[in-house]
Write an enzyme that holds these catalytic residues in place. Structure first.
Site, PDB file in Angstrom:
ATOM      1  N   THR A  20       0.844  -1.054  -0.188  1.00  0.00           N
ATOM      2  CA  THR A  20       0.151   0.022   0.157  1.00  0.00           C
ATOM      3  C   THR A  20       0.694   1.288  -0.195  1.00  0.00           C
ATOM      4  O   THR A  20       0.217   2.554  -0.351  1.00  0.00           O
ATOM      5  CB  THR A  20      -0.785   0.162   0.913  1.00  0.00           C
ATOM      6  OG1 THR A  20      -2.077  -1.251   1.148  1.00  0.00           O
ATOM      7  CG2 THR A  20      -1.563   0.979   1.127  1.00  0.00           C
ATOM      8  N   THR A  96       0.924  -4.855   4.160  1.00  0.00           N
ATOM      9  CA  THR A  96       0.631  -4.657   5.580  1.00  0.00           C
ATOM     10  C   THR A  96       0.298  -5.782   6.356  1.00  0.00           C
ATOM     11  O   THR A  96       0.086  -6.680   6.905  1.00  0.00           O
ATOM     12  CB  THR A  96      -0.362  -3.970   6.750  1.00  0.00           C
ATOM     13  OG1 THR A  96      -1.236  -3.401   5.789  1.00  0.00           O
ATOM     14  CG2 THR A  96       0.318  -2.441   6.606  1.00  0.00           C
ATOM     15  N   ASP A  97      -0.408  -6.441   4.902  1.00  0.00           N
ATOM     16  CA  ASP A  97      -1.044  -7.666   4.959  1.00  0.00           C
ATOM     17  C   ASP A  97      -0.330  -8.465   5.897  1.00  0.00           C
ATOM     18  O   ASP A  97      -0.500  -9.691   6.189  1.00  0.00           O
ATOM     19  CB  ASP A  97      -1.472  -8.537   3.669  1.00  0.00           C
ATOM     20  CG  ASP A  97      -2.960  -7.720   3.159  1.00  0.00           C
ATOM     21  OD1 ASP A  97      -3.377  -6.541   3.899  1.00  0.00           O
ATOM     22  OD2 ASP A  97      -3.273  -7.850   2.081  1.00  0.00           O
TER      23      ASP A  97
END
Length: 333
Positions: A20, A96-97
């Site tokens: 992201t 960030t997943d």
């Protein structure tokens, strides 16, 4: 409390993996995709070069959900080379997943002395209030701090400094999504300097893989589950992590299957809760933690199922015998 001195003569290498923090909208897609380069990210941060001399390298450019264990093994090799080159700090940006998992796996493998800090963003660059630039600046400021040296792999978001072994993503969208529920952050970035509240004992490094990466899966206990997904796993995977109820409990109907699997492969007992330790001797009913441990399962201790899976993969790939695997989990407790 330890604080870091700022020195613009420090050198920091930023390795970008996508995510992201590197996403913007394009004319061909309805949503955002990873398009920004490392140079783009660095150029967008006011005051970054006042903290250190920063260079960027595009290592991967993909969503965090698409990263693999093999990608992180390759990343560790690059980190080791950067460590030998003598940079003062290294920052890794990614989605960030999977950040909590990639940072922890890196912590298991990385044996350099140069501080390594992971960061990312919850809001993409095209969004009002994008948090990527502030997170990148705080990560660089942490990477050049004296307190970061010898502290293991760190994760910095929202000006909080977390240990990779404890951090978890705890919200799907909030800019304050990351926390360490069992311990809290190890420090904060305050007025441009990293301040550490306490230090951590180093964890024992795991050798890099000597063979193909093994398949290890997670099976989660849920109300009334029959355990059908456990059937035939001895022919499909090299190891298993059970994300159990509470302090380490499963339905009684699972017990015989888990005992048979534990005789064929390492089976790790973790909790699906995400905070707190698996118990060892409080409960005694069939399917309780003490019952499962006597059936040959290995306690994950304080590790959540996702990190337990990575520790098991790392040791299986290194050819570690079962007693060494059990000790590795005990050492995390």
């Amino acid at each position: 409390m330890l604080s870091a001195d700022r020195d613009p003569n420090h050198t920091v290498l930023v390795l970008t993996l996508g995510g992201t923090i590197a996403m913007t909208r394009s004319s061909t897609a309805s949503g955002v995709t990873p398009t920004l380069t490392g140079s783009d990210l660095v150029a967008a941060v006011p005051g970054l070069q006042d903290a250190a001399e920063v260079t960027a390298e595009d290592f991967r450019q993909m969503p965090g959900a698409s990263l693999t264990v093999s990608d992180i093994v390759s990343l560790v090799d690059r980190l080791q080379r950067a460590d030998r080159d003598g940079v003062n700090g290294i920052v890794v940006t990614q989605g960030t997943d999977t950040l909590e998992e990639t940072a922890y796996l890196t912590d298991l493998y990385y044996q350099g002395s140069t501080p390594v800090v992971f960061t990312g963003a919850m809001r993409n660059a095209a969004t009002a209030g994008a948090d990527g630039p502030a997170n990148l600046l705080a990560a660089v400021q942490t990477a050049v701090s004296a307190g970061a040296r010898g502290a293991g792999i760190l994760v910095v978001l929202g000006e909080e400094i977390h240990a990779a072994r404890h951090v978890r993503k705890m919200h799907t969208t909030s800019p304050g999504a990351f926390g360490s529920p069992s311990t809290g952050p190890v420090g904060h970035v305050v007025e441009g300097a990293a301040r550490f509240h306490h230090c951590l004992n180093p964890i024992s490094p795991v050798p890099l893989p000597i063979s193909d990466l093994p398949s290890v899966e997670i099976i989660t206990a849920s109300l009334g589950s029959s355990g059908t997904l456990l059937e035939g796993l001895e022919n499909k995977v090299a190891g298993l992590v059970v994300a159990a109820f509470g302090a380490g409990h499963v339905p009684e109907t699972w017990c015989a299957r888990l005992e048979a699997l534990a005789a064929a492969m390492p089976v790790v007992l973790a909790s699906r809760i995400g905070a707190g330790s698996v118990l060892t001797s409080t409960y005694a009913f069939p399917g309780s933690e003490s019952d499962l441990l006597t059936r040959g399962l290995i306690s994950s201790g304080v590790l959540d199922p996702y990190k337990a899976r990575l520790l098991l993969i790392a040791h299986l790939a290194a050819g570690s015998p079962r007693p060494e695997i059990a000790k590795a989990f005990l050492d995390h407790s």
